[in-house]
Design an enzyme around this catalytic site. Structure first.
Site, mmCIF file in Angstrom:
data_model
loop_
_atom_site.group_PDB
_atom_site.id
_atom_site.type_symbol
_atom_site.label_atom_id
_atom_site.label_comp_id
_atom_site.label_asym_id
_atom_site.label_seq_id
_atom_site.Cartn_x
_atom_site.Cartn_y
_atom_site.Cartn_z
ATOM 1 N N HIS A 189 0.841 -1.200 0.000
ATOM 2 C CA HIS A 189 0.000 0.000 0.000
ATOM 3 C C HIS A 189 0.876 1.249 0.000
ATOM 4 N N ASP A 215 8.546 22.582 -24.823
ATOM 5 C CA ASP A 215 8.510 21.216 -24.299
ATOM 6 C C ASP A 215 9.566 21.129 -23.201
ATOM 7 N N SER A 263 13.631 6.244 -12.954
ATOM 8 C CA SER A 263 12.567 7.055 -13.525
ATOM 9 C C SER A 263 12.512 8.423 -12.854
ATOM 10 N N HIS A 288 13.541 10.983 4.624
ATOM 11 C CA HIS A 288 12.938 12.230 5.071
ATOM 12 C C HIS A 288 12.818 13.239 3.942
ATOM 13 N N TYR A 328 9.308 15.353 1.901
ATOM 14 C CA TYR A 328 9.148 16.721 1.401
ATOM 15 C C TYR A 328 9.004 16.736 -0.108
ATOM 16 N N SER A 353 -0.208 27.367 -3.506
ATOM 17 C CA SER A 353 0.176 28.770 -3.674
ATOM 18 C C SER A 353 -0.305 29.322 -5.006
ATOM 19 N N HIS A 366 15.076 11.586 13.107
ATOM 20 C CA HIS A 366 13.887 11.668 13.974
ATOM 21 C C HIS A 366 12.967 10.461 13.752
ATOM 22 N N THR A 406 7.871 26.302 7.535
ATOM 23 C CA THR A 406 6.548 25.822 7.151
ATOM 24 C C THR A 406 5.477 26.767 7.679
ATOM 25 N N LYS A 436 4.992 29.642 5.463
ATOM 26 C CA LYS A 436 4.140 29.337 4.318
ATOM 27 C C LYS A 436 2.671 29.407 4.712
ATOM 28 N N ARG A 479 1.447 0.310 15.296
ATOM 29 C CA ARG A 479 1.090 0.232 13.888
ATOM 30 C C ARG A 479 1.542 -1.122 13.336
HETATM 31 C C1 HEA Z 1 0.665 8.988 -0.300
HETATM 32 C C2 HEA Z 1 0.615 8.066 0.487
HETATM 33 C C3 HEA Z 1 -0.582 7.413 1.121
HETATM 34 C C4 HEA Z 1 -1.936 7.518 0.851
HETATM 35 C C5 HEA Z 1 -2.624 8.362 -0.181
HETATM 36 C C6 HEA Z 1 -2.590 6.638 1.785
HETATM 37 C C7 HEA Z 1 -3.974 6.455 1.832
HETATM 38 C C8 HEA Z 1 -4.621 5.650 2.758
HETATM 39 N N1 HEA Z 1 -4.027 4.877 3.734
HETATM 40 FE FE1 HEA Z 1 -2.036 4.676 4.042
HETATM 41 N N2 HEA Z 1 -0.056 4.474 4.355
HETATM 42 C C9 HEA Z 1 0.947 5.166 3.735
HETATM 43 C C10 HEA Z 1 0.795 6.105 2.732
HETATM 44 C C11 HEA Z 1 -0.432 6.475 2.197
HETATM 45 N N3 HEA Z 1 -1.666 6.023 2.591
HETATM 46 C C12 HEA Z 1 2.232 4.804 4.267
HETATM 47 C C13 HEA Z 1 3.588 5.372 3.851
HETATM 48 C C14 HEA Z 1 1.988 3.842 5.254
HETATM 49 C C15 HEA Z 1 3.014 3.135 6.145
HETATM 50 C C16 HEA Z 1 3.273 1.765 5.632
HETATM 51 C C17 HEA Z 1 4.200 1.006 6.504
HETATM 52 O O1 HEA Z 1 3.925 0.879 7.711
HETATM 53 O O2 HEA Z 1 5.213 0.518 5.986
HETATM 54 C C18 HEA Z 1 0.540 3.664 5.284
HETATM 55 C C19 HEA Z 1 -0.108 2.803 6.155
HETATM 56 C C20 HEA Z 1 -1.480 2.762 6.338
HETATM 57 C C21 HEA Z 1 -2.135 2.103 7.416
HETATM 58 C C22 HEA Z 1 -1.445 1.398 8.568
HETATM 59 C C23 HEA Z 1 -1.221 -0.022 8.252
HETATM 60 C C24 HEA Z 1 -0.461 -0.683 9.335
HETATM 61 O O3 HEA Z 1 0.275 -0.023 10.088
HETATM 62 O O4 HEA Z 1 -0.595 -1.910 9.420
HETATM 63 C C25 HEA Z 1 -3.483 2.269 7.236
HETATM 64 C C26 HEA Z 1 -4.512 1.742 8.132
HETATM 65 O O5 HEA Z 1 -5.581 2.151 8.171
HETATM 66 C C27 HEA Z 1 -3.654 3.058 6.044
HETATM 67 C C28 HEA Z 1 -4.877 3.447 5.519
HETATM 68 C C29 HEA Z 1 -5.016 4.295 4.432
HETATM 69 C C30 HEA Z 1 -6.313 4.663 3.892
HETATM 70 C C31 HEA Z 1 -7.638 4.208 4.397
HETATM 71 C C32 HEA Z 1 -6.047 5.511 2.842
HETATM 72 C C33 HEA Z 1 -7.078 6.154 1.965
HETATM 73 O O6 HEA Z 1 -6.871 7.539 1.874
HETATM 74 C C34 HEA Z 1 -7.076 5.521 0.602
HETATM 75 C C35 HEA Z 1 -8.257 5.984 -0.146
HETATM 76 C C36 HEA Z 1 -8.323 5.470 -1.539
HETATM 77 C C37 HEA Z 1 -9.131 4.511 -1.928
HETATM 78 C C38 HEA Z 1 -9.962 3.773 -0.952
HETATM 79 C C39 HEA Z 1 -9.184 4.121 -3.347
HETATM 80 C C40 HEA Z 1 -10.569 4.170 -3.890
HETATM 81 C C41 HEA Z 1 -10.858 2.939 -4.638
HETATM 82 C C42 HEA Z 1 -12.042 2.300 -4.596
HETATM 83 C C43 HEA Z 1 -13.143 2.629 -3.696
HETATM 84 C C44 HEA Z 1 -12.307 1.205 -5.486
HETATM 85 C C45 HEA Z 1 -11.714 -0.031 -5.045
HETATM 86 C C46 HEA Z 1 -11.272 -0.681 -6.270
HETATM 87 C C47 HEA Z 1 -11.268 -1.972 -6.492
HETATM 88 C C48 HEA Z 1 -11.579 -2.979 -5.446
HETATM 89 C C49 HEA Z 1 -10.903 -2.437 -7.834
HETATM 90 N N4 HEA Z 1 -2.428 3.342 5.522
HETATM 91 C C1 HEA Z 2 4.128 14.829 3.163
HETATM 92 C C2 HEA Z 2 4.779 14.211 4.009
HETATM 93 C C3 HEA Z 2 5.223 14.690 5.367
HETATM 94 C C4 HEA Z 2 5.393 15.963 5.866
HETATM 95 C C5 HEA Z 2 5.190 17.285 5.184
HETATM 96 C C6 HEA Z 2 5.835 15.788 7.228
HETATM 97 C C7 HEA Z 2 6.136 16.856 8.064
HETATM 98 C C8 HEA Z 2 6.710 16.716 9.316
HETATM 99 N N1 HEA Z 2 6.961 15.533 9.967
HETATM 100 FE FE1 HEA Z 2 6.486 13.674 9.305
HETATM 101 N N2 HEA Z 2 6.290 11.829 8.522
HETATM 102 C C9 HEA Z 2 5.848 11.501 7.271
HETATM 103 C C10 HEA Z 2 5.488 12.391 6.283
HETATM 104 C C11 HEA Z 2 5.558 13.766 6.416
HETATM 105 N N3 HEA Z 2 5.914 14.455 7.534
HETATM 106 C C12 HEA Z 2 5.790 10.078 7.095
HETATM 107 C C13 HEA Z 2 5.355 9.344 5.836
HETATM 108 C C14 HEA Z 2 6.211 9.530 8.303
HETATM 109 C C15 HEA Z 2 6.274 8.058 8.714
HETATM 110 C C16 HEA Z 2 7.226 7.236 7.974
HETATM 111 C C17 HEA Z 2 7.156 5.809 8.451
HETATM 112 O O1 HEA Z 2 7.649 5.547 9.560
HETATM 113 O O2 HEA Z 2 6.585 4.958 7.735
HETATM 114 C C18 HEA Z 2 6.536 10.648 9.165
HETATM 115 C C19 HEA Z 2 7.044 10.493 10.450
HETATM 116 C C20 HEA Z 2 7.508 11.544 11.215
HETATM 117 C C21 HEA Z 2 8.274 11.370 12.408
HETATM 118 C C22 HEA Z 2 8.728 10.040 13.006
HETATM 119 C C23 HEA Z 2 7.705 9.534 13.925
HETATM 120 C C24 HEA Z 2 8.043 8.195 14.441
HETATM 121 O O3 HEA Z 2 8.129 7.247 13.658
HETATM 122 O O4 HEA Z 2 8.222 8.098 15.654
HETATM 123 C C25 HEA Z 2 8.546 12.641 12.892
HETATM 124 C C26 HEA Z 2 9.320 12.918 14.118
HETATM 125 O O5 HEA Z 2 9.873 13.925 14.314
HETATM 126 C C27 HEA Z 2 7.943 13.588 11.964
HETATM 127 C C28 HEA Z 2 8.020 14.962 12.086
HETATM 128 C C29 HEA Z 2 7.556 15.858 11.135
HETATM 129 C C30 HEA Z 2 7.687 17.312 11.272
HETATM 130 C C31 HEA Z 2 8.260 18.063 12.431
HETATM 131 C C32 HEA Z 2 7.162 17.836 10.118
HETATM 132 C C33 HEA Z 2 7.096 19.320 9.781
HETATM 133 O O6 HEA Z 2 7.514 19.542 8.455
HETATM 134 C C34 HEA Z 2 5.743 19.894 9.982
HETATM 135 C C35 HEA Z 2 5.788 21.400 9.986
HETATM 136 C C36 HEA Z 2 4.438 22.053 9.988
HETATM 137 C C37 HEA Z 2 3.847 22.646 11.030
HETATM 138 C C38 HEA Z 2 4.447 22.669 12.388
HETATM 139 C C39 HEA Z 2 2.489 23.269 10.895
HETATM 140 C C40 HEA Z 2 2.457 24.676 10.394
HETATM 141 C C41 HEA Z 2 3.272 25.628 11.186
HETATM 142 C C42 HEA Z 2 2.774 26.695 11.855
HETATM 143 C C43 HEA Z 2 1.334 27.038 11.847
HETATM 144 C C44 HEA Z 2 3.764 27.571 12.522
HETATM 145 C C45 HEA Z 2 3.707 27.672 13.993
HETATM 146 C C46 HEA Z 2 3.806 26.363 14.664
HETATM 147 C C47 HEA Z 2 4.510 26.097 15.760
HETATM 148 C C48 HEA Z 2 5.595 26.948 16.302
HETATM 149 C C49 HEA Z 2 4.183 24.833 16.509
HETATM 150 N N4 HEA Z 2 7.320 12.890 10.964
HETATM 151 CU CU CU Z 3 10.864 12.691 8.564
#
Ligand code: HEA
Ligand code: HEA
Ligand code: CU
Ligand code: CUA
Lengths: 546, 267, 399
Positions: free
Chosen positions: A83, A112, A175, A259, A263, A274, A308, A334, A337, A456
């Site tokens: 997933h 292009d 890619s 990480h 971004y 924006s 982190h 952030t 922004k 999880r």
């Molecule tokens: C861009 C990234 C992205 C997006 C968009 C999503 C979208 C969603 N994710 Fe995702 N998710 C991740 C990135 C993302 N996730 C990542 C990085 C992890 C961590 C994996 C890991 O632990 O390694 C994770 C893990 C994760 C978990 C935790 C699993 C676990 O820890 O065991 C869960 C559980 O609820 C979850 C749920 C969902 C759901 C409900 C959506 C929904 O928003 C999805 C909605 C979309 C649809 C539902 C599609 C619509 C389709 C249909 C209705 C038709 C169906 C079609 C047919 C049957 C042909 N995700």
């Molecule tokens: C689009 C993707 C995206 C983005 C933008 C971010 C943004 C941030 N993430 Fe996240 N992060 C993920 C995707 C993302 N993350 C994913 C996929 C994981 C799990 C991966 C995995 O384990 O599978 C993860 C996990 C993750 C962890 C690890 C957690 C763990 O496994 O224990 C941490 C820990 O520091 C973290 C921190 C942050 C922080 C500080 C930001 C910051 O950039 C956020 C900054 C924004 C704000 C703070 C809000 C706006 C700010 C204001 C309004 C200003 C004033 C605010 C204050 C002074 C408080 N993220």
């Molecule tokens: Cu990170």
């Protein structure tokens, strides 16, 4: 490789279905046109979004109530890993590349991308990569089941799927790198005269920086998985203590990529938002320069915060402190922004067509995700949050109502430009409201189950987490249903069902892309346009027009 | 092209999983891949020779090549990072520097470098001295960088014969380097018992030198193509980016080697 | 299926309404309370900032609409406000960082501990060795829950006490003592996580990590493995039972048969009456599973078919992750059992290897004699192997 040497389809329209099916297929396979490739990327991403979503629904179905009902634990783990891989590498990244393909040349006034053939190649790698990845579901031993993070030694227990996983990651990397090089070169080199760097639309800026992140980090991922491969098959011991290596070393290398990767998934979204907000607020974007600097700072900081994700993996205290502080710092740019977007809306003259709805929801819900990110950054407290559903809540808030909402907003925003017809606004709004409501029903309860201590990546859970999970599952199915509406709306537009769109489409829209007719002709800006400053969204001292 | 890669990878995956249907996909895939690359480059060469390239296209290639090399730098950075991590962090940790890992799990392991880890994987081994062949190799590569620049100047001055001679020298130096590298590997496997399986030292050693070696091989092939093109009269004194790009690549490979020499062999 | 869903819907709502925990636990240690304080502080700050930001945003969303006749203003730049909203968040962050750093430094200081417990993660159980008193045992998911959690078992899990959060052997610890844990793993990464202690740390194979806790109140504290470790990652809970010092001492005495160190192994048999209890003596760090299982002590002769059937099941549960259903393993990491010398050779060697493990292969001493006999019989008579039957008694003889 300028367009002058591009063969067949030059200076006349593209081959259509009417010219014969075979020819039509060949057109798409061999196309080097940025608009064609943009379309291909976007459709590919859309399909992958459904595939990844279907996997999420399997997860949510099993987690609907405690006890194991539908799948084996091993298969559940496969679903989790696949997933995430499909969503990140198959849906969100290609969608952004698709938007870049379509819009960047039209935004900076060139005909292009700089390297059209590389572009074609970069796209066509993807279907192969994902065929390999998805076919692992059918090989003996099943798909990879060690999470998208592929931590060894667990990932080394993957059976036949293992080399397939590694090579598909390599292909995705190639890619992305080719795509990114193409974008960088186009932006640096192909801008129309007068389009200085600080006049570029923010979407172009954010993509420039994203591309830089891609080029810097995808090779690192390739290196990391290569070491996994040799550890499994060639007797090396990078990640095994008995030979002097360390499993945690993989985590450092992975997150050095991982990480910045998150971004990569959000910066282009910032760019889209924006673009949309000023249009519908009928006001120039507030603080253009600071937006650019903030984006660059985020990108810079993203390279020094990786650990982190590993607070619990065991590091010296000094390192933990460093990574905690550097991570917290990201909140500052952030925040800039977010404040700028709000200031752009402030005293604007707003209307709320679907793209704007998605953009406003983005600002609201992404910020919530950002806040939980900040909470995770506090190392001592992350010991409680780490690897619980609190983290899952965090990253879905930044990824789904973050990245995915921005993509959807962008699609609604530019769809009339692509197809030449207005999409169905009523259905668009319905899609938005259902999506926005269900996304919260799905992911908000995860904060609570996480705080209550639900780990999880588990297929079954203790009874006290049942209520939260039930809500999440209901939300997920609702969310999935809402996406069918989206599919319908897009397909209708592509079939040209709807009112004809004007070239400007949106009253408050600025930018070169709105100076060409809708649908955009197959070839635009063969001759670089004259840039009238008033046409560019981000003009410095140009008063906004009503 | 993609199909070629796919077929090739399919074969390799099969090989790794111990399947028997391997040879055909590998061969078909490689042939497809090679022929596509050849066709692609032939097109590009053709275009450039037809004078289709203007300033902008030239700049495009320059930027493109620079960013490509940057991505390669990051690829090597991952392996250098692994070397750094193993030497500075994981091995000392196993040797009891933090928490007494060597008291509870690996009794008496002391760390140090080179090492094949607490389990003595692959058995005793010796390392290759930096000041023998590796040093010679360093000189060879540096010299080849110089001869390449001579060729470049010659091209700019339109002295084709000199250019070709210098190119041949460059290629020869590269080839000798490769020969010595093979010799070293044979030595390592045959006499020193230093293999990929020699713990983390062997892993990092062969990974870094191996990927570098692959880049040298590729570089030599590209240099050869360039030499042939010069012999065919391609390139002009101010329009020869293809040539320069290969030069950049070659210098990059050179710099990586110097890094290798310092961090893998000497330090 | 439908019935099960509605049953649990009905069954869950009233019960869980009481138990629903919305927030982080405050826990039962000084550290955990500090962590809770930090959590609430940062959460509060985020809420305040959120109210500010979203308040302004929604105000303008509702007031500055075209439909309300709003005219767009002209401003689009202001150095002053940019600086303000860069500096203020920065200051707030410093306010968060200082207390956080203090707590973090305390958490990472495991010196001056009163006692040490070595914890080893296995696929999928925990091993505990009390380095001071010599108590040593394995701890796995409670048997009832283990049966109920099998896919499609149809069991009503809500009726099981502490479903998935109960183990056969709890980690018993004294209150008021600084306890140091040495954490490692045998096969893959695991993480030892007990929310009430605010302790979570990865167990890394080949490395030792240090953590510590000092529990204030007696009680039972439950946690789970928190690092994906394969198929049964969701099924390796942790249960800490904190006792007052005197009761703790009694417990240690009962485990070690009265003395605190170096007691002959045969004395423990009386002390361990529970059928599933596996307590072994270990004054050194050698993991050796010793089983005092009454049911297995006089094992009956079993037929080959019976053994093969039980064996296949046990094989699929325990062995096939590595050796694969086909027995071919994943060489070189996991050797093939097809035609293997060990499988073809003397049963004793194979029994020893399965009980005690070897290198990367974990020990399976916690399985019953019957299961081990069955699984060995199965490997000896499948995939073309043909090397005879092993009886539970043979296994018992090797223990
Ligand atoms: C861009 C990234 C992205 C997006 C968009 C999503 C979208 C969603 N994710 Fe995702 N998710 C991740 C990135 C993302 N996730 C990542 C990085 C992890 C961590 C994996 C890991 O632990 O390694 C994770 C893990 C994760 C978990 C935790 C699993 C676990 O820890 O065991 C869960 C559980 O609820 C979850 C749920 C969902 C759901 C409900 C959506 C929904 O928003 C999805 C909605 C979309 C649809 C539902 C599609 C619509 C389709 C249909 C209705 C038709 C169906 C079609 C047919 C049957 C042909 N995700
Ligand atoms: C689009 C993707 C995206 C983005 C933008 C971010 C943004 C941030 N993430 Fe996240 N992060 C993920 C995707 C993302 N993350 C994913 C996929 C994981 C799990 C991966 C995995 O384990 O599978 C993860 C996990 C993750 C962890 C690890 C957690 C763990 O496994 O224990 C941490 C820990 O520091 C973290 C921190 C942050 C922080 C500080 C930001 C910051 O950039 C956020 C900054 C924004 C704000 C703070 C809000 C706006 C700010 C204001 C309004 C200003 C004033 C605010 C204050 C002074 C408080 N993220
Ligand atoms: Cu990170
Ligand atoms: Cu052990 Cu997860």
């Amino acid at each position: 490789m300028s367009s002058a040497v591009d063969h067949h389809d030059d200076h006349h329209g593209p081959v259509t279905l009417k010219d014969g099916f075979g020819k039509w297929v060949m057109r798409w396979i061999s196309t080097t046109n940025h608009k064609d490739l943009g379309t291909l990327y976007l459709w590919f991403a859309f399909i992958m979004f459904f595939v990844g979503g279907a996997m999420a629904l399997v997860i949510r179905a099993e987690l609907f109530e405690p006890g194991m009902q539908f799948v084996q634990p091993e298969f559940f783990n496969q679903m989790t890993a696949m997933h995430a891989l499909v969503m990140i590498f198959g849906a969100v990244m290609p969608a952004f590349v698709g938007l870049a393909n379509w819009m960047i040349p039209m935004m900076i006034g060139c005909s292009d991308l700089a390297l059209p053939r590389v572009n074609n190649w970069g796209f066509w790698i993807l279907p192969f990569a994902f065929t390999i990845l998805l076919s692992t579901l059918f090989v003996p031993g099943g798909a990879p089941a060690a999470g998208w993070t592929m931590y060894p030694p667990l990932s080394l227990q993957t059976s036949n799927a293992f080399p397939m996983l590694i090579f598909s990651v390599h292909l995705m990397g190639i890619s992305s790198i080719t795509g990114a090089i193409n974008v960088v070169v186009t932006i640096l080199n192909m801008r129309a005269p007068g389009m200085t760097l600080l006049k570029m639309p923010l979407f172009v800026w954010t993509w420039l920086i994203t591309a830089y992140l891609l080029i810097a980090t995808m090779p690192v991922l390739a290196g990391a998985v290569t070491m996994l491969l040799t550890d499994k098959y060639f007797g090396t011991s990078f990640f095994s203590a008995s030979g002097g290596g360390d499993p945690v070393m993989f985590q450092h290398i992975f997150w050095f990529f991982g990480h910045p990767e998150v971004y990569i998934l959000i910066l282009p979204a910032f760019g889209i938002v924006s673009t949309i907000i000023p249009t519908f607020a009928r006001k120039t974007l507030f603080g253009y320069d600071s937006m650019v600097y903030a984006t660059a700072s985020i990108a810079f900081l993203s390279f020094i915060v990786w650990a982190h994700h590993m607070f619990t993996a065991g590091m010296p205290v000094a390192a933990e402190l460093f990574f905690m502080f550097s991570t917290m710092l990201i909140a500052v740019p952030t925040g800039v922004k977010v404040f700028n977007w709000v200031a752009t809306m402030w005293r604007g003259s707003m209307t709320f067509e679907t793209p704007m709805l998605f953009a406003v929801a983005f600002v609201f819900l992404f910020t919530i995700g950002g806040f939980s990110g900040l909470m995770l950054a506090i190392a001592p407290v992350d010991f409680q949050y780490h690897d619980t559903y609190f983290v899952v809540a965090h990253f879905h808030y930044v990824l789904v109502p973050g990245a995915v909402f921005a993509i959807m907003g962008g699609v609604y925003y530019w769809l009339p430009k692509w197809t030449g017809v207005m999409y169905n606004e009523k259905l668009g709004k319905l899609h938005f409201w259902l999506t926005a409501i269900f996304v919260n029903v799905t992911f908000f309860p995860m904060h609570f189950s996480g705080l209550a201590g639900m780990p999880r990546r588990i297929p079954d859970y203790a009874v006290q987490f049942a209520d939260f999970n039930m809500w999440s599952s209901i939300g997920a199915f609702g969310f999935g249903f809402a996406q069918l509406i989206f599919l319908w709306v897009v397909v209708q537009s592509c079939l040209k069902k709807g009112e004809a769109a004007t070239s400007r489409v949106w009253e408050g829209a600025h930018g070169l892309e709105w100076t060409v007719p809708s649908p955009a002709p197959y070839h635009t800006f063969e001759e670089p346009p004259m840039i009238a400053d008033a046409e560019i969204t981000a003009v410095h001292d140009e008063p906004a027009k009503a | 092209m993609t199909a070629g890669i796919a077929a090739l990878l399919y074969g390799v995956m099969g090989y790794l999983n111990g399947s028997s249907f391997v040879t055909i996909p590998v061969i078909v895939g490689s042939l497809l891949l090679i022929s596509m690359v050849v066709i692609w480059f032939r097109d590009i060469i053709h275009e450039s020779e037809s004078g289709l390239y203007n300033k902008q296209v030239d700049a495009t290639y320059r930027w493109g090549m620079s960013w490509f090399i940057f991505s390669e730098v990051m690829f090597f950075a991952a392996f250098f990072g692994a070397l750094y991590y193993a030497r500075m962090i994981s091995v000392p940790w196993l040797g009891g520097e933090n928490v007494l890992t060597n008291e509870y799990l690996w009794k008496g392991f002391e760390g140090g470098w080179p090492t094949n880890g607490p389990s003595d994987l692959g058995g005793e081994f010796s390392t290759i001295s930096a000041w023998g062949i590796p040093f010679l190799n360093t000189c060879l590569l540096v010299a080849s960088g110089v001869t390449f620049e001579i060729a470049h100047h010659a091209l700019k001055e339109e002295k084709r014969a000199k250019c070709i001679a210098a190119m041949v020298a460059t290629i020869a130096l590269g080839a000798v380097f490769m020969y010595y590298q093979m010799h070293e590997y044979a030595e390592a496997y045959g006499h020193l018992n230093l293999t990929l399986g020699s713990g983390v030292y062997g892993s990092t050693f062969f990974m870094l030198t191996g990927f570098h070696g692959m880049h040298v091989t590729l570089g030599v092939i590209m240099l050869t193509v360039m030499t042939i093109r010069i012999a065919l009269g391609h390139f002009t004194k101010d329009q020869h980016f293809g040539f320069e790009a290969v030069g950049w690549y070659w210098h990059f490979v050179d710099v990586v080697w110097i890094g290798l020499f310092i961090f893998v062999y000497v330090a | 299926m439908k019935r099960a869903v509605s049953a649990s819907l009905l069954g869950l709502l009233p019960g869980s309404a009481l138990a629903l925990q919305w927030n982080l636990t405050e826990g039962v240690t000084e550290i955990s309370r500090e962590v809770y304080g930090l959590h609430m502080l940062i959460f509060g700050l985020c809420v305040v900032i959120g109210i500010g930001v979203f308040g302004v945003m929604f105000y303008s969303v509702f007031m500055h609409r075209k439909s309300k006749g709003a005219k767009p203003a002209n401003f689009h730049e202001s150095m002053t406000v940019e600086v303000i909203w860069t500096v203020i968040p920065f200051v707030i962050l410093i306010g968060m960082a200082i207390p956080a750093a203090g707590t973090l430094i305390k958490m990472e200081d495991a010196s001056d501990a009163d006692m040490t417990v070595k914890i080893t993660g296995y696929q999928w159980m925990w091993e505990y060795e009390y380095l001071d008193s010599g108590v040593h045992f394995y701890s796995r998911l409670d048997a009832e829950a283990d049966r109920a959690r099998q896919t499609g078992s149809g069991a009503d899990v809500a009726a099981i006490d502490n479903y998935l959060l109960e183990v056969d052997n709890r980690v018993v610890l004294p209150v008021g003592k600084k306890i140091r844990f040495l954490l490692t793993a045998h096969d893959v990464l695991h993480a030892w996580y007990v929310p009430d202690l605010a302790v979570k740390k990865d167990a890394v194979p080949g490395f030792v990590r240090e953590i510590w806790t000092k529990i204030d109140e007696p009680g039972i504290y439950r946690g789970q493995c928190a690092e994906l470790c394969g198929r049964d990652h969701g099924f390796m809970p942790i249960v800490v039972e904190a006792l007052p010092q005197d009761e703790y001492d009694q417990w240690v005495a009962s485990q070690t048969g009265g003395a605190t160190t170096d007691v002959p192994a045969d004395m423990e048999a009386e002390a361990t009456d529970a059928a599933e209890q596996q307590v072994a003596m270990a004054s050194d760090a050698e993991p050796e599973a010793e089983q005092a299982d009454a049911a297995d002590s006089a094992p009956a002769e079993m037929g080959k078919d019976e053994l093969m059937a039980a064996g296949e099941k046990a094989y699929k549960t325990n062995c096939s992750v590595c050796h694969k259903d086909t027995g071919q393993g994943m060489p070189p990491a996991f050797p093939s059992l097809v035609g293997s010398a060990v499988v073809g050779g003397e049963p004793a060697a194979q029994i020893q290897q399965v009980i005690n493990g070897k290198n990367a292969m974990p020990p399976f001493g916690h399985l019953s004699d019957t299961d081990i006999a069955a699984v060995i019989t199965y490997t000896r008579n499948s995939w073309g192997n043909d090397s005879g039957v092993v009886q539970p008694a043979d296994v018992a003889a090797q223990r």
